[in-house]
Design a protein around this motif. Sequence first.
Motif, PDB file in Angstrom:
ATOM      1  N   PRO A   1      -7.930   5.173   1.520  1.00  0.00           N
ATOM      2  CA  PRO A   1      -6.577   4.816   1.954  1.00  0.00           C
ATOM      3  C   PRO A   1      -6.150   3.519   1.265  1.00  0.00           C
ATOM      4  CG  PRO A   1      -8.166   4.246   3.653  1.00  0.00           C
ATOM      5  CD  PRO A   1      -8.920   4.982   2.583  1.00  0.00           C
ATOM      6  N   GLN A   2      -4.863   3.239   1.240  1.00  0.00           N
ATOM      7  CA  GLN A   2      -4.363   1.999   0.630  1.00  0.00           C
ATOM      8  C   GLN A   2      -5.041   0.771   1.247  1.00  0.00           C
ATOM      9  OE1 GLN A   2      -1.337   1.274  -1.787  1.00  0.00           O
ATOM     10  NE2 GLN A   2      -3.015  -0.158  -1.751  1.00  0.00           N
ATOM     11  N   SER A   3      -5.384   0.866   2.529  1.00  0.00           N
ATOM     12  CA  SER A   3      -5.992  -0.263   3.246  1.00  0.00           C
ATOM     13  C   SER A   3      -7.501  -0.354   3.046  1.00  0.00           C
ATOM     14  CB  SER A   3      -5.726  -0.105   4.745  1.00  0.00           C
ATOM     15  OG  SER A   3      -6.373   1.079   5.207  1.00  0.00           O
ATOM     16  N   PHE A   4      -8.050   0.538   2.213  1.00  0.00           N
ATOM     17  CA  PHE A   4      -9.495   0.725   2.034  1.00  0.00           C
ATOM     18  C   PHE A   4     -10.343  -0.534   2.147  1.00  0.00           C
ATOM     19  CE2 PHE A   4     -13.104   1.099  -1.003  1.00  0.00           C
ATOM     20  CZ  PHE A   4     -13.796   2.122  -0.395  1.00  0.00           C
TER      21      PHE A   4
ATOM     22  N   ASN B   1      -4.493   2.921 -15.317  1.00  0.00           N
ATOM     23  CA  ASN B   1      -3.855   1.740 -14.748  1.00  0.00           C
ATOM     24  C   ASN B   1      -3.709   1.861 -13.237  1.00  0.00           C
ATOM     25  OD1 ASN B   1      -3.657   0.685 -17.259  1.00  0.00           O
ATOM     26  ND2 ASN B   1      -1.471   1.136 -17.529  1.00  0.00           N
ATOM     27  N   TRP B   2      -3.352   3.054 -12.818  1.00  0.00           N
ATOM     28  CA  TRP B   2      -3.180   3.257 -11.378  1.00  0.00           C
ATOM     29  C   TRP B   2      -4.518   3.040 -10.659  1.00  0.00           C
ATOM     30  CZ3 TRP B   2      -5.503   6.547  -7.915  1.00  0.00           C
ATOM     31  CH2 TRP B   2      -4.987   6.478  -6.619  1.00  0.00           C
TER      32      TRP B   2
ATOM     33  N   ARG C   1      -5.063   0.177  -7.829  1.00  0.00           N
ATOM     34  CA  ARG C   1      -4.703   0.950  -6.639  1.00  0.00           C
ATOM     35  C   ARG C   1      -4.712   0.160  -5.337  1.00  0.00           C
ATOM     36  NH1 ARG C   1     -10.016   4.767  -5.973  1.00  0.00           N
ATOM     37  NH2 ARG C   1      -8.530   6.031  -4.832  1.00  0.00           N
ATOM     38  N   PHE C   2      -5.579  -0.833  -5.208  1.00  0.00           N
ATOM     39  CA  PHE C   2      -5.626  -1.566  -3.943  1.00  0.00           C
ATOM     40  C   PHE C   2      -4.937  -2.933  -4.049  1.00  0.00           C
ATOM     41  CE2 PHE C   2      -9.639   1.018  -3.756  1.00  0.00           C
ATOM     42  CZ  PHE C   2      -9.091   1.988  -2.924  1.00  0.00           C
ATOM     43  N   ASN C   3      -4.189  -3.103  -5.133  1.00  0.00           N
ATOM     44  CA  ASN C   3      -3.672  -4.427  -5.432  1.00  0.00           C
ATOM     45  C   ASN C   3      -2.285  -4.713  -4.861  1.00  0.00           C
ATOM     46  OD1 ASN C   3      -2.718  -6.551  -7.909  1.00  0.00           O
ATOM     47  ND2 ASN C   3      -4.718  -6.783  -6.954  1.00  0.00           N
TER      48      ASN C   3
END
Lengths: 565, 565
Positions: A214-217, A415-416, A420-422
């Motif tokens: 998840p984005q919040s990983f 790049n993604w 991704r978590f940035n």
Amino acid sequence: MFYHELNSKIDYTRTNLRWNAWGANDQDFGRKAQMPQILELLKREFQLDTIRETPAVALEDIHLPKSKLSPADLKNLSSFVGKNNLKVDRFERVFHSAGRSYYDVLRLHTNKLKSFVDAVVYPQKDSEIIKILEYCSKNKISIIPFGGGSSVVGGLEVIKGKGQKAVLSLDTTRMAEILSIDPISLTATIQAGIYGPKLEHELNLKRYTLGHFPQSFEYSTLGGWVAARSAGQQSNRYGKIEEIIASAKLISPSGVVETLRAPAASIGPDWNQIIAGSEGLLGIITEVTVKLHKIPETRKYFGLVFPEIRSSLNFIRKANHAEIKTSMLRLSDANETRLYEYLGQLGKKNTPIRILKNLIQNAVLKLKGLEEGKKCVVLVGLDGSRLDVARSFEALKPLWQKAGALYAGEKLGQNWIHGRFNMPYLRNHIMQFGMGVDTMETSTTYDRLEDLHQAGLEALEASIPGSKAMCHLSHSYHDGACLYYTILFPMDEKKPEEQWLKMKKKVSDTFANHKAPISHHHGVGFDHKSWYQNALGKTGVAGLNGLKKVLDQKEVLNPGKLFHS
Amino acid sequence: MFYHELNSKIDYTRTNLRWNAWGANDQDFGRKAQMPQILELLKREFQLDTIRETPAVALEDIHLPKSKLSPADLKNLSSFVGKNNLKVDRFERVFHSAGRSYYDVLRLHTNKLKSFVDAVVYPQKDSEIIKILEYCSKNKISIIPFGGGSSVVGGLEVIKGKGQKAVLSLDTTRMAEILSIDPISLTATIQAGIYGPKLEHELNLKRYTLGHFPQSFEYSTLGGWVAARSAGQQSNRYGKIEEIIASAKLISPSGVVETLRAPAASIGPDWNQIIAGSEGLLGIITEVTVKLHKIPETRKYFGLVFPEIRSSLNFIRKANHAEIKTSMLRLSDANETRLYEYLGQLGKKNTPIRILKNLIQNAVLKLKGLEEGKKCVVLVGLDGSRLDVARSFEALKPLWQKAGALYAGEKLGQNWIHGRFNMPYLRNHIMQFGMGVDTMETSTTYDRLEDLHQAGLEALEASIPGSKAMCHLSHSYHDGACLYYTILFPMDEKKPEEQWLKMKKKVSDTFANHKAPISHHHGVGFDHKSWYQNALGKTGVAGLNGLKKVLDQKEVLNPGKLFHS
């Protein structure tokens, strides 16, 4: 070999975590050096006369009331977990009193948060939790279960139950071990307080992956994922967390519910699917057995450029209906595509060759009908055996070609993955300069997707004049997909909270009018409660509340959220 | 083009259905002509001195008590649905008072069934159901929801709720229309009382399939599948019914629960997964939206012969872990393989050429280590595009070759497809000749599968001395599979019910000792209640009962089953 580049070195020592912003003190936005340019862009895009500074209030200045727990309560609670694991200091109390929604962070920034937990307890064993639940039930103390604290829906809003005297935060992160791995059945039993990077890193060492990102990983836990029905970025391959769990253990004040380890069963309503989404209202999730995968042999992530939203939506639908194996089909709409293109250009020198290259590239895109302002990028992620990845690529190709899309190479995909978590860190910076940003998400069936996409954008931009909304589609299924909106706006100087509340209401009403759920993977919490209750109806809400009252007779668990009135 | 050869011409007029056996009067076991040979085999296998006739009691002789509903009740109930849709005649009452388990049929045969419904009501609209539920709640009348009546776990056992005066069967089969099809999202909204063949036939006419083919397909309904968490024979491709449902409508005495149409959501515990498995305790399921698939371009069903159980289990596990697309991986253990081989030979003339062919075939099998008494057949089903089917076949081949299996051709697969719904009719015949047969099923993770397979067989054969047990594995997953047992035995002449109860207890205890669920797809009903409650634990049971008490305050819905005490 590790599945994806992960930052497994984050120091989660509490004081190394930001109490009023995303992430840890020693972690930051990757393009921090380019913040002046980003601010200039914002100024231009939002036609601002000036960029004003809106620094956050200091921790010492937060209006923190005295803990309402008595010395006797504190003594008793600390006797269950040891003195070092009961915290009442300012940092711990403030850190545990809010999640990471814009609204939560805004209130921390502006010293407007009104309710705070009275103490934080860090149990390490089921037996300790049982004692805490029993004590709080007897002594009228509300409990808010806490995983990573990344809720963006008011899941951690400090609400004291009716007739209760204090609120305790129950932090689960000391329960963070992988208990066992079954290499035959490909499952692992894991304590629920484990953070994403540790979980994935330890599995990777044994050549397994959970595949849940998840984005919040980096700042969320397994238990939090299950409690809120989280979705990982590769959900097309691995499923949402509720599909990944094989069994779970929930400790409620009335006793333990532990589901059977079976691949499937026909034994009444599925308790795994009651625990998933329970958001702390039914008990503390302490153990979860999850399905594992071997780390895929290879991966291929690449970009496609579509002429507009409709053709890209059709591509995603057709790829799902053709049953092509993908990990991710991530569509950025025209507005989001434009933002990412700008961010992609940042920090690159405009050499004559580069300018020429861009000119030619733009001319080619235009020739193909891929116009700025309309074109949409779809990032495709494929993971698996070399053969499967190659086959998926070949199967997708005629679909995107027919839709008039151009293959834009693997660099976009790489790049993604690296960034991704940035993105959540970017908010830390722009909130210091009068800019607000928030995200909200829903899902719907394919037949309603294009209409809802447009209606959501319109609702957002109408709710805050001068705002800019964009959307991506981050998870897709047999019958529909998720829509994930981002809104950027200059903060209202005088009433930033009201500004947010108005926006939240407008977009949530729009989802409701389209009979779309109030969340696809963020959850309900406190912020979404009224839309959730309206959609589920009074019988559905009352039924779940009836279940809660059996498990949590004194109603101490996360009062005032979801189905609890 | 139709997906599979289906019998869509069954006449469901109530009096055309057998009241005490499987199926309709004009449908029968395909090898009926070979019954004398089958009886001879049974005599030989079970070392019986003689085949005794055990004819069933006639309907007129069933000890049917007078209906406990008053003339006023009957008048009121019929006013809701129309006079013709309230039934109190002998056939209707007896037909609706039992399911199709061996125990139910045995008690009908021997006139030992003790409880009967007092009337049967056939509503056609939600508004009628609401009136019936309200009336029964007020007037202390228990309600047993009825779909196809094919429960094999006592789901229809007639139990009157505490303090209630009568029991009403609520038959849903007049609500049987496909309400809408969404060709974009590939879903259909369907009334829950529709029988399998009509549902599939009408979808097939539009080139769609539900792909859900439980063994009971011809005599069960969509609502029944959802209520009991049914599994279709092609579940590897289409999922169990709880994965096929997209949303559902449940009418409870306290109001309606209607779930949102969304591909996925994060809005608390999943009500779809509470409705699925509710077995009539929470309300009447009246509408279900399901995911559709286009009829696959092609299919390939074929047999493989493995040297023994372990290698065949490993093959199934590895096929799942390699993520090869299959519709079915159906393993018959050595005992079941032997039975099917015998049935396959029946009715074929033993010409000299045939004898020679068999001799050579057996010699080849022996040479390959595939010995009678050990060898196991796996039926593999592949459905999809020509390309996908060919690729799955090629991907499976090295797995079965490495496991020492022989490809046994498509004839086995074709035969299975043609006879797939036929076996239940066999019981109708052998129960006339002193032979009992029953099935029971569970599931477990791969690491425990071989042990449980053996333990189940041993428990069954020990529970009835002289019985023969066999097993197949009919559904498999990422982390485990289902085990489906059949036991054949000479009926105890004096105490056939006790004989069955003892067997049921022994095998159910064995499943429980192995921490395996009491059912994979049959359900809980009344027969499995105590094992279900033990496994779920008192908190889990009490929680669901708390939910029930909100929806069904007078506890009129299917009393005494699952989580209802």
